[in-house]
Each structure stands twice: as structure tokens, then as C-alpha cells.
Design a protein around this motif. Structure first.
Motif, PDB file in Angstrom:
ATOM      1  N   GLN A  74     -11.501 -13.980  27.876  1.00 52.84           N
ATOM      2  CA  GLN A  74     -12.823 -14.423  27.424  1.00 52.84           C
ATOM      3  C   GLN A  74     -13.808 -14.492  28.600  1.00 52.84           C
ATOM      4  O   GLN A  74     -14.907 -13.953  28.534  1.00 52.84           O
ATOM      5  CB  GLN A  74     -12.668 -15.802  26.791  1.00 52.84           C
ATOM      6  CG  GLN A  74     -13.893 -16.307  26.102  1.00 52.84           C
ATOM      7  CD  GLN A  74     -13.567 -17.600  25.372  1.00 52.84           C
ATOM      8  OE1 GLN A  74     -12.742 -17.627  24.481  1.00 52.84           O
ATOM      9  NE2 GLN A  74     -14.202 -18.680  25.786  1.00 52.84           N
ATOM     10  N   GLY A  75     -13.391 -15.147  29.673  1.00 48.83           N
ATOM     11  CA  GLY A  75     -14.258 -15.260  30.849  1.00 48.83           C
ATOM     12  C   GLY A  75     -14.497 -13.907  31.500  1.00 48.83           C
ATOM     13  O   GLY A  75     -15.625 -13.578  31.880  1.00 48.83           O
ATOM     14  N   LEU A  76     -13.432 -13.121  31.618  1.00 52.86           N
ATOM     15  CA  LEU A  76     -13.564 -11.819  32.269  1.00 52.86           C
ATOM     16  C   LEU A  76     -14.474 -10.899  31.462  1.00 52.86           C
ATOM     17  O   LEU A  76     -15.256 -10.135  32.033  1.00 52.86           O
ATOM     18  CB  LEU A  76     -12.184 -11.173  32.447  1.00 52.86           C
ATOM     19  CG  LEU A  76     -11.263 -11.863  33.469  1.00 52.86           C
ATOM     20  CD1 LEU A  76      -9.869 -11.263  33.434  1.00 52.86           C
ATOM     21  CD2 LEU A  76     -11.844 -11.765  34.877  1.00 52.86           C
ATOM     22  N   MET A 134     -23.500 -12.884  24.410  1.00 45.87           N
ATOM     23  CA  MET A 134     -23.702 -11.877  25.458  1.00 45.87           C
ATOM     24  C   MET A 134     -23.077 -10.543  25.062  1.00 45.87           C
ATOM     25  O   MET A 134     -23.668  -9.485  25.257  1.00 45.87           O
ATOM     26  CB  MET A 134     -23.080 -12.356  26.772  1.00 45.87           C
ATOM     27  CG  MET A 134     -23.902 -13.417  27.453  1.00 45.87           C
ATOM     28  SD  MET A 134     -25.498 -12.728  27.927  1.00 45.87           S
ATOM     29  CE  MET A 134     -26.487 -14.188  27.936  1.00 45.87           C
ATOM     30  N   LEU A 138     -16.943 -11.790  29.633  1.00 45.02           N
ATOM     31  CA  LEU A 138     -18.336 -12.224  29.836  1.00 45.02           C
ATOM     32  C   LEU A 138     -18.888 -11.624  31.129  1.00 45.02           C
ATOM     33  O   LEU A 138     -19.974 -11.032  31.151  1.00 45.02           O
ATOM     34  CB  LEU A 138     -18.418 -13.756  29.878  1.00 45.02           C
ATOM     35  CG  LEU A 138     -19.773 -14.349  30.237  1.00 45.02           C
ATOM     36  CD1 LEU A 138     -20.869 -13.855  29.311  1.00 45.02           C
ATOM     37  CD2 LEU A 138     -19.742 -15.874  30.188  1.00 45.02           C
ATOM     38  N   ILE A 139     -18.114 -11.754  32.221  1.00 41.22           N
ATOM     39  CA  ILE A 139     -18.579 -11.184  33.489  1.00 41.22           C
ATOM     40  C   ILE A 139     -18.726  -9.675  33.363  1.00 41.22           C
ATOM     41  O   ILE A 139     -19.716  -9.092  33.810  1.00 41.22           O
ATOM     42  CB  ILE A 139     -17.595 -11.552  34.627  1.00 41.22           C
ATOM     43  CG1 ILE A 139     -17.584 -13.061  34.834  1.00 41.22           C
ATOM     44  CG2 ILE A 139     -17.984 -10.846  35.922  1.00 41.22           C
ATOM     45  CD1 ILE A 139     -16.572 -13.540  35.832  1.00 41.22           C
ATOM     46  N   LEU A 183     -21.284 -18.558  23.834  1.00 39.64           N
ATOM     47  CA  LEU A 183     -22.102 -17.891  24.849  1.00 39.64           C
ATOM     48  C   LEU A 183     -21.563 -16.493  25.143  1.00 39.64           C
ATOM     49  O   LEU A 183     -22.328 -15.545  25.321  1.00 39.64           O
ATOM     50  CB  LEU A 183     -22.106 -18.710  26.143  1.00 39.64           C
ATOM     51  CG  LEU A 183     -22.931 -19.989  26.110  1.00 39.64           C
ATOM     52  CD1 LEU A 183     -22.519 -20.916  27.228  1.00 39.64           C
ATOM     53  CD2 LEU A 183     -24.403 -19.647  26.233  1.00 39.64           C
ATOM     54  N   VAL A 184     -20.228 -16.372  25.180  1.00 39.01           N
ATOM     55  CA  VAL A 184     -19.612 -15.063  25.421  1.00 39.01           C
ATOM     56  C   VAL A 184     -19.942 -14.141  24.251  1.00 39.01           C
ATOM     57  O   VAL A 184     -20.313 -12.977  24.447  1.00 39.01           O
ATOM     58  CB  VAL A 184     -18.082 -15.197  25.583  1.00 39.01           C
ATOM     59  CG1 VAL A 184     -17.469 -13.858  25.926  1.00 39.01           C
ATOM     60  CG2 VAL A 184     -17.745 -16.231  26.646  1.00 39.01           C
ATOM     61  N   LEU A 210     -21.892  -8.582  31.620  1.00 37.18           N
ATOM     62  CA  LEU A 210     -23.078  -8.771  32.461  1.00 37.18           C
ATOM     63  C   LEU A 210     -23.190  -7.640  33.478  1.00 37.18           C
ATOM     64  O   LEU A 210     -24.270  -7.085  33.711  1.00 37.18           O
ATOM     65  CB  LEU A 210     -23.002 -10.117  33.190  1.00 37.18           C
ATOM     66  CG  LEU A 210     -23.010 -11.358  32.303  1.00 37.18           C
ATOM     67  CD1 LEU A 210     -22.682 -12.587  33.114  1.00 37.18           C
ATOM     68  CD2 LEU A 210     -24.353 -11.509  31.614  1.00 37.18           C
ATOM     69  N   VAL A 211     -22.055  -7.288  34.085  1.00 36.31           N
ATOM     70  CA  VAL A 211     -22.056  -6.191  35.054  1.00 36.31           C
ATOM     71  C   VAL A 211     -22.430  -4.893  34.342  1.00 36.31           C
ATOM     72  O   VAL A 211     -23.271  -4.128  34.826  1.00 36.31           O
ATOM     73  CB  VAL A 211     -20.671  -6.057  35.729  1.00 36.31           C
ATOM     74  CG1 VAL A 211     -20.601  -4.805  36.586  1.00 36.31           C
ATOM     75  CG2 VAL A 211     -20.388  -7.289  36.581  1.00 36.31           C
ATOM     76  N   THR A 253     -26.081  -4.456  33.694  1.00 33.96           N
ATOM     77  CA  THR A 253     -26.826  -4.040  34.883  1.00 33.96           C
ATOM     78  C   THR A 253     -26.571  -2.571  35.200  1.00 33.96           C
ATOM     79  O   THR A 253     -27.497  -1.827  35.511  1.00 33.96           O
ATOM     80  CB  THR A 253     -26.435  -4.934  36.080  1.00 33.96           C
ATOM     81  OG1 THR A 253     -26.883  -6.251  35.803  1.00 33.96           O
ATOM     82  CG2 THR A 253     -27.073  -4.449  37.360  1.00 33.96           C
ATOM     83  N   ALA A 284      -8.578 -16.307  29.877  1.00 37.32           N
ATOM     84  CA  ALA A 284      -8.937 -15.448  31.004  1.00 37.32           C
ATOM     85  C   ALA A 284      -9.724 -14.242  30.509  1.00 37.32           C
ATOM     86  O   ALA A 284     -10.767 -13.896  31.073  1.00 37.32           O
ATOM     87  CB  ALA A 284      -7.686 -15.011  31.752  1.00 37.32           C
TER      88      ALA A 284
END
Lengths: 313, 357
Positions: B327-329, B286, B331-332, B282-283, B335-336, B339, B325
Motif C-alpha cells: 500500500q505504501g510502496l 492518488m 503510493l510512492i 489517500l492511496v 507519485l513518481v 512526475t 508495505a
């Protein structure tokens, strides 16, 4: 031991309650978020963060209640970050929630390894002990099942009616529900949907953090990487089963606590000769069945997953 | 005060640069974590870069590690094109791995057909598992997020049961599946490295999916369904059917990742056969901004972080989990960034009461 013996036993019902409490806290957390119109897939990560915050604080300070406080605060903080992303920046709630869970998971594992190192015997704390309530715990059957529990469990008993009262009997509860159903209409009567959703996510985070902390402050006494292992995701389905109502959610969580207690006893009873992992899969199978059966009847908050744009007419 | 998002004029270069900005931001955060862990971030990044890219062994290892991520990334992307959140890549990968291990250990398949059977079998197994949430969503409107997540756990426990039951080694008691046959091991293209057939499968998959999405009517139909299901319906497209086929394709791609891990890397199923490749997909999707070609650099980035973090952890003592960490960061962050590339953030004084419109 036969199947019937497994469930006709005070120990089974007491275990069902113990296992239901973290699920119930998680379910109430998700309920608050979803009632405001936000699907919180960050719940799994918030629970894990709460579990570590509670454990680490209790380990360092020696106070379990400070651990509870730390879990509430860290959960609320992650809720605030989630709100920043999905309420203010209006990012997609599904993928953002997953991102929050992934980042929280990575950071929690990183912090645990940094703080506690890699040891063969994991560090442990002395968890809460059960407190029999005077008189009530003497009632036959009901007493030992319901009223010989942890202090946190008694707080959760009070939390369910309190949340129901808040949602359905107070102006603030009505405001929260309106924001989840129709944020534009809410704004029309002077409610700020953005503020409402931020507060809801912070409350949801705090509850999720507490759910995680309960697992090691009351149940296990140590922190393991698999301590949450999907319990947060199960809560997503329990909210649907509980139709977004606190008492029904409590019923749903109890049912799942019983499923969990049943699989644990089946594992140890030795009456069924199967690999124990099959029993571990049982709660997830039950959850899948729940979402399939309930989708038809469920009425989610109308504005769930819809970002609110104050400028859009 | 209130925060408002004001649309920016569309800009091609901003859209292209945004994933890089996101990666830079997540690396800065990663640097902060390294400082907290008491190491020198520049030195740590140098070790990571060297471990991931310096020399034949490092590069090929990173590429081999990227192969399953390319496939799970494509899996996430294909489903998302029809707005289906396939978070079940992990489970679909695991059933693919189990199918490949089962076929690869059988003695009754002619040798030339062995490897093809493993690849096809894994893809079918992944597709079959994905069919469950696919049917539930298109027929019964069951939300796919919960159903795919639950299936991940169910499949994982079934695999563990298999490993500690029927597949357990009767002599040693090890909870690994039997080794696949020598003839079932994927051929390696470059002796002494792990550049195996699974890597080629991943590259071919990128090309095929790229063509399917851009040049075929099915790809176009997926796009229409994803962007506007109502319009798709009015245009005479069978939305449920198109979504369902996209989900099958998605599951097959994740299953292929499992075949690669069994045939090219582990040669058996072990409990830790997938360190979250499905979720990482998913990462990848994205970071690639849902483009098939973009999946390759995105997957190489995550693979490099993992191989790099491994070595960096050994040398500096910074916990390996920094890779999770990041990987998750990232992804966020992406997304930011997406936008911010499209909107400008404006602070506005808030009117106390807005008139209802």
C-alpha cells in the motif's frame, strides 16, 4: 493521591525528562528538515524504522550502542530516499511524507514478523540503565531529576546547544537557514540548495531514527507495533511551538514530556475514575491546542514546502 | 552533474497508463519481499489472485472490502480538489461507525427508518468531525495536516474509552459495543455473500461525486479554488466557504464508510473496526489520479491485496504485513510515475556558480 501530589514529586519530573527525550529528538529532526525548507511527514515512519533497527541490532549483537548506530544509519538512509523523492523529483511533500511513513510502517511490521515471529511473550533486551553523574546528581532535587538519566539523555542535553550553535553561529548553519528561506538567493551566493536539503533530510532521518531507538533501547526494552503511535506527528506541532529554535523546541518537548508523565500518573493514581484511554488522548488534545494557538504567531521558514527548481528563473 | 526535470509534451495515454506502471512497480517490490521471506513469488501471487478473485465468495468478499476504501478514497479526493489534505478520514470513519452503532441499537426508531437513520447519522457525524479542521483551516489558517492527524488519535482513544466503559458488556466484559438490532442490519443483495447495502452506497457515492465534480457549479468552483485560490478569489468565489463545504462533504463520505462497516460487516463497533481504511483512502485517491471513477479500480486493487495477502500468509508463512508495505510502496510509486509521465529526467553538467537572476 491528589493532583498536586502527582506533580510535586521528584519521580514525576524525572519521568517527564525521560518521556521528553524521544519527543525532543524528533522535534530537532523536524526542525533541521524544516529549516532547510522541507516538511518531513516521513518522520513517523523514520522513528518506527529506527526503533526496529535499534532493537533488532541490540537483540542480535547484544550491544545497545550498535543498536544506536544502526538506528542512525537506517534513519539517514530513509532520509536520503525521502530527499530523492521531494528534493530531486520535487514531489509534493505532504503526500510523499505520508507515503514514506506508510511504506516504512508496512516494511517494519513485515520485517519484525519475519525476524521475530509471532510469540506470546515479545522478545526483549536489557535496556540502558541510568548513570548518575558524579557530584551533579547529589544536588538536591535537580540532581536526581536531571543527572540520574541514561547516557543517551546526556547526549541530547549536549545536542540542543550544539544544534543552536550550528544553526546560528556557523556558516553552514547560515547556509541551511538561507536555503529554507530563499533557495534562489542561496544559489546566488554559491550554496547548492539541492545538496543542502539532501544533507538536511539525512540528518533529520538519523535524528528521527535515534528518537525511535531511544524508546526501546532506553525506555521499554522491547518492540511493539504501537511504539511510536503518533509521537512523530506530535513533533510536527512541537516545532511550531518551539518556533524553529532548538532551545525553545527543548522547552516544548519538556512541556509535552510533562503532559505525558502527568497522564501516566493520573492513570495509575486511581484518583480519577475514568477509562484510562481518556488520559491517553491527552497529549493529542494538547497538541491540537498548541497548533491552534501558535498558528497565529508562528513564522515558518519562508520556503517551507516549496520545491527548488534550479532551472526556474 | 545535476539532475534536471524537462517537461514532456502532454500525452493522454501516458497519464492513463501511469497508475498501472506504478502498481506493476510496487508488485515487483512486493515480489522481492516474498523472496526475502523465503517463498516463491509466482506461487504467492497465484495464491493471492485466487483468494481475491476466484469464485463467487472470493470476488464478493473483495468487493465488500473495497466498499469502505471507495468511500474513504472519495473523501480524500473531494477535499484534495480544494487542496485540503484531509488525513482525518480514519477518525471521521470511526465517528460514523459509532453513530451508526448507537442508532442501530436503539429500540425507539421505527423499523423502516432504522437503516436510513444509521446512514444519515453516520454521514452527519463524519461531517461534524471534519468541520473542526475545516473551520480551523478556513477561519484561523490552522494547518489541516496536524489537526486531522491529532483528531484521528483523539477519536480513536475516545472510542476505546467508550468500548471499555459505557459500551462494555456487563456480563462477558467484552470491549465491543452492543450488537445492532436485527432490523438495523443492512440488507444483502446476494444471499450467502456480503454484498450489502454499504456496497451500493459506495457505488452511488461514486456516481454522485462524479456528477458533482464534473457537472455542477460547486464542482467547478472546487476545481478553481484548488488550482488557483487567488484567481478564484478575484472571480468572486468565497474560497473559505467552498473549501469548508468540500471538507464537510469529505467527512460525510468517510462517515458513510463507518456506517457500512457497522451495518453490513461487523454489526457492532469493535476496536479493530477500521484497519486503517481512512489512511488507505489517500492511496486510493492518488492511484485514481483524483478522478471519481478511478476510485473503484484503485479500491478493488488495495482490497484484493489485503484479502489475497491474508490467504497467502496462511499458506506460505509470508507475514501478512506485506499488504501494508505494498500500500505504501504503491503510493510512492504512483507519485513518481506521475512526475515521470510529465517530465523527462536529464543529467546536466553543473555550472560551478550560477549567476543570480
Amino acid at each position: 493521591m491528589s493532583m498536586l501530589d502527582i506533580i510535586l514529586d521528584i519521580g514525576f519530573f524525572a519521568a517527564a525528562i525521560r518521556l521528553a527525550v524521544p519527543l525532543l529528538l524528533g522535534t530537532l529532526s523536524e526542525l533541521v528538515a524544516e529549516r532547510s525548507g522541507v516538511l518531513n511527514l516521513g518522520i513517523e515512519g523514520m522513528m518506527l524504522a529506527g526503533a526496529l533497527a535499534g532493537f533488532a541490532t541490540a537483540h542480535v549483537t547484544g550491544s545497545l550502542w550498535l543498536g544506536v548506530l544502526a538506528a542512525l544509519l537506517l534513519g539517514a538512509l530513509i532520509g536520503l530516499l525521502m530527499a530523492l523523492l521531494v528534493v530531486i523529483l520535487r514531489l509534493d511533500q505532504t503526500v510523499t511524507g505520508l507515503g514514506v511513513t506508510m511504506a516504512a510502517t508496512g516494511l517494519v511490521f513485515f520485517s519484525y514478523r519475519l525476524g521475530f515471529g509471532e510469540s506470546a511473550v515479545p522478545p526483549a533486551i536489557t535496556p540502558f540503565s541510568t548513570i548518575p553523574l558524579p557530584l551533579l546528581s547529589d544536588i538536591p532535587f535537580v540532581g536526581p531529576v536531571l543527572f540520574n538519566q541514561y547516557a543517551l539523555t546526556y547526549i541530547v542535553y549536549l545536542l540542543v546547544p550544539a544544534l543552536a550553535f550550528f544553526l546560528f553561529r556557523t556558516p553552514a548553519g547560515l547556509a541551511l537557514r538561507t536555503v529554507g528561506e530563499n533557495p534562489k538567493a542561496a544559489a546566488g551566493v554559491g550554496i547548492d540548495p539541492i545538496k543542502m536539503r539532501i544533507l538536511a533530510l539525512m540528518a533529520a532521518g538519523a535524528l528521527a531514527g535515534l528518537a525511535g531507538a531511544y524508546l526501546n533501547l532506553a525506555a521499554f526494552g522491547s518492540f511493539t507495533f504501537g511504539i511510536i503511535s503518533g509521537r512523530g506527528w506530535i513533533c510536527l506541532a512541537l516545532v511550531v511551538l518551539g518556533r524553529w529554535k532548538p532551545f525553545a523546541c527543548a522547552g516544548a518537548a519538556l512541556l509535552f514530556g510533562a503532559v505525558d508523565a502527568f497522564q501516566l500518573r493520573l492513570q495509575t493514581s486511581g484518583s480519577v475514575d475514568l477509562p484510562y484511554q481518556l488520559f491517553l488522548a491527552l497529549p493529542y488534545v494538547a497538541t491540537l491546542i498548541v497548533v491552534i494557538v501558535n498558528t497565529r504567531f508562528a513564522a515558518a521558514p519562508a520556503a517551507l514546502m516549496e520545491p527548488y527548481d534550479p532551472e526556474k528563473r | 552533474m545535476r539532475i534536471a526535470l524537462e517537461p514532456r509534451p502532454p500525452s493522454r495515454w501516458r497519464e492513463v497508463l501511469m497508475p498501472f506502471a506504478a502498481i506493476a512497480a510496487s508488485l515487483v517490490l512486493c515480489g522481492l519481499l516474498i523472496i526475502i521471506a523465503g517463498a516463491n513469488p509466482f506461487q504467492a501471487f497465484a495464491i493471492m489472485g485466487e483468494a481475491a478473485f476466484a469464485g463467487k465468495f472470493a470476488i464478493t468478499e473483495t468487493v465488500a472490502r473495497a466498499a469502505p476504501l471507495v468511500l474513504t478514497g472519495l473523501a480524500a479526493l473531494v477535499a484534495l480538489r480544494t487542496r485540503f489534505w484531509n488525513i482525518g478520514g480514519e477518525g471521521q470513519l470511526l465517528v460514523g461507525a459509532m453513530a451508526a452503532a448507537w442508532l442501530g441499537a436503539r429500540g425507539d426508531i421505527p423499523v423502516p427508518l432504522l437503516v436510513p437513520a444509521m446512514i444519515v447519522g453516520a454521514a452527519l457525524a463524519g461531517a461534524a468531525l471534519a468541520a473542526i479542521p475545516g473551520l480551523l483551516k478556513t477561519r484561523l489558517k490552522v494547518d489541516e495536516v496536524v489537526s486531522t492527524l491529532m483528531l484521528n488519535f483523539i477519536v480513536m482513544y475516545l472510542m476505546m474509552a467508550l468500548l471499555s466503559g459505557p459500551w462494555k458488556d456487563p456480563v462477558t466484559g467484552w470491549t465491543d459495543s452492543p450488537d445492532i438490532l436485527m432490523d438495523a442490519e443492512f440488507p444483502v443483495f446476494w444471499a450467502g455473500t456480503r454484498l450489502h447495502l454499504g456496497v451500493l452506497v459506495a457505488v452511488i457515492a461514486v456516481i454522485v461525486i462524479g456528477i458533482v465534480l464534473k457537472r455542477t457549479s460547486f464542482g467547478l468552483a472546487m476545481k478553481v479554488v484548488g488550482e488557483n485560490p487567488k484567481a478564484a478569489h478575484h472571480a468572486g468565489l468565497d474560497v473559505g466557504r467552498i473549501t469548508f463545504f468540500a471538507v464537510l462533504l469529505s467527512g460525510a463520505l468517510a462517515g458513510l464508510a463507518g456506517a457500512g462497516e457497522v451495518g453490513g460487516t461487523q454489526f457492532q463497533v469493535i476496536a479493530s473496526i477500521s484497519p486503517g481504511f481512512g489512511y488507505a483512502g489517500l492511496v486510493v485517491a492518488m492511484l485514481a489520479r483524483l478522478s471519481a471513477v478511478g476510485v473503484i479500480p484503485a479500491a478493488v486493487f488495495l482490497a484484493a491485496i489485503t484479502t489475497g495477502a491474508d490467504e497467502m500468509s496462511r499458506q506460505t508463512g509470508v507475514p501478512f504485513f506485506i499488504a501494508d508495505a505494498v500500500q505504501g510502496l504503491s503510493l510512492i510509486a504512483v507519485l513518481v510515475a506521475m512526475t515521470l509521465a510529465r517530465y523527462r529526467i536529464r543529467w546536466r553538467p553543473s555550472p560551478k556558480r550560477e549567476a543570480a537572476s
